[in-house]
Design an enzyme around this catalytic site. Structure first.
Site, PDB file in Angstrom:
ATOM      1  CG  ASP A   1      -2.088   0.953   1.093  1.00 48.86           C
ATOM      2  OD1 ASP A   1      -3.045   0.699   0.342  1.00 48.86           O
ATOM      3  OD2 ASP A   1      -2.004   2.003   1.752  1.00 48.86           O
TER       4      ASP A   1
ATOM      5  CG  HIS B   1      -5.064  -3.730  -0.554  1.00 50.63           C
ATOM      6  ND1 HIS B   1      -4.419  -3.194  -1.641  1.00 50.63           N
ATOM      7  CD2 HIS B   1      -4.780  -2.903   0.495  1.00 50.63           C
ATOM      8  CE1 HIS B   1      -3.782  -2.087  -1.281  1.00 50.63           C
ATOM      9  NE2 HIS B   1      -3.973  -1.900   0.005  1.00 50.63           N
TER      10      HIS B   1
ATOM     11  CE1 TYR C   1      -5.405   7.184   0.076  1.00 49.30           C
ATOM     12  CE2 TYR C   1      -5.201   7.259   2.465  1.00 49.30           C
ATOM     13  CZ  TYR C   1      -5.322   6.532   1.292  1.00 49.30           C
ATOM     14  OH  TYR C   1      -5.351   5.158   1.333  1.00 49.30           O
TER      15      TYR C   1
END
Length: 294
Positions: free
Chosen positions: A107, A274, A215
């Site tokens: 990630d 994931h 983010y």
């Protein structure tokens, strides 16, 4: 099998130049750094640390802004750029007296390692990356066609996002349960005590905001995650692991690896998503041993 809770591990802190990092350490042998992603913290490797510690000196930090590591000024998004995280890991190795290490991550740490093996090549023996993310990823990730999966990245840009997700323990649980399970091959994987440990973590002061700032700094419409150095070809030996059922970093996007690496292998997992280190811990542990013990 009894869940190995966070308090069952040995915890340490390292005061670096401008940040205090928390990390867990177990085992002996060549140093192996395990790096987490979002939504996560060091404990996402809880099924890997013990088994890998039989062969390696396993060191598992919380990135700045996560877990029990220090939170920089949350109003300064620039303090959460991945280039700063890269330097945190380099300084942590120096702090621990480690000249070279094996590194694995997924990630956000896929981006960190893409940068690290270029900026600090001399510190890397080998690397392993779960769900590879390289230059070119951001255009696909933020595209209109992928927006049903990447919408949350833009929600995290909003000031109200932190307040809404952290408004109660129930709200926090609902939000993070969605990603943990939706991104997994088994849509009911994270529940009960394991899920509550994630909620415990994100309800700690600053942890929701710290994660959202990643983010804001790196995956907004206007952010610049890559440097010119990041766009060079690396000769580092890298093992890539990819779940075929990962909806947020689709397996088809592994084509982006080819332009940036000259020595790599890619292994695909049909019934993986994931969070391969959690979904298929024996598979991940075996492939890390196979790659890193050669």
């Amino acid at each position: 099998m009894t869940l190995r809770r966070p308090e069952h591990f040995t915890h340490h802190h390292a005061q670096l130049a401008d940040i205090r990092l928390h990390y867990v350490r177990e085992g002996r042998g060549r140093p192996l750094i395990l790096l987490h992603g979002w939504p996560g913290f060091w404990w996402e490797w809880h099924k890997n640390i013990g088994p890998l510690a039989e062969s390696f000196d396993v060191i598992v930090p919380d990135m700045r802004g996560y877990g029990d590591s220090e939170k920089p000024d949350l109003s300064r998004v620039d303090l959460f750029h991945l280039d700063r995280v890269v330097e945190d890991i380099a300084q942590l190795l120096d702090h621990l007296g480690i000249e070279q290490a094996l590194l694995a991550g997924h990630d956000y740490s896929a981006l960190v390692l893409h940068k690290f093996v270029r900026k600090h090549r001399d510190k890397v023996i080998q690397a392993a990356i779960i769900n590879p993310i390289t230059p070119g990823f951001e255009g696909r990730y933020l595209s209109p066609g992928h927006f049903p999966e990447s919408w949350y990245s833009q929600f995290h840009q909003l000031d109200m996002a932190v307040e809404l997700v952290g408004s109660s323990r129930d709200a926090c649980r609902t939000y993070f349960r969605h990603f943990l399970n939706h991104w997994s091959h088994d849509k009911g994987l994270f529940q009960g005590e394991e899920l509550e440990i994630y909620v415990d973590n994100f309800m700690k002061p600053g942890n929701i905001h710290g994660g959202f700032n990643f983010y804001r700094a790196n995956l907004s419409i206007t952010s610049q995650p890559w440097t010119p150095l990041d766009r060079t070809i690396s000769d580092c030996r890298v093992t890539f692991l990819q779940g075929m059922g990962d909806p947020v970093v689709p397996s088809a996007w592994t084509d982006l690896v080819t332009p940036w690496y000259s020595r790599y292998t890619i292994h695909y997992v049909q019934d993986g998503g994931h969070f391969l280190m959690r979904e298929k811990p024996a598979f991940v542990n075996k492939h890390l041993r196979d790659a890193f013990l050669k």
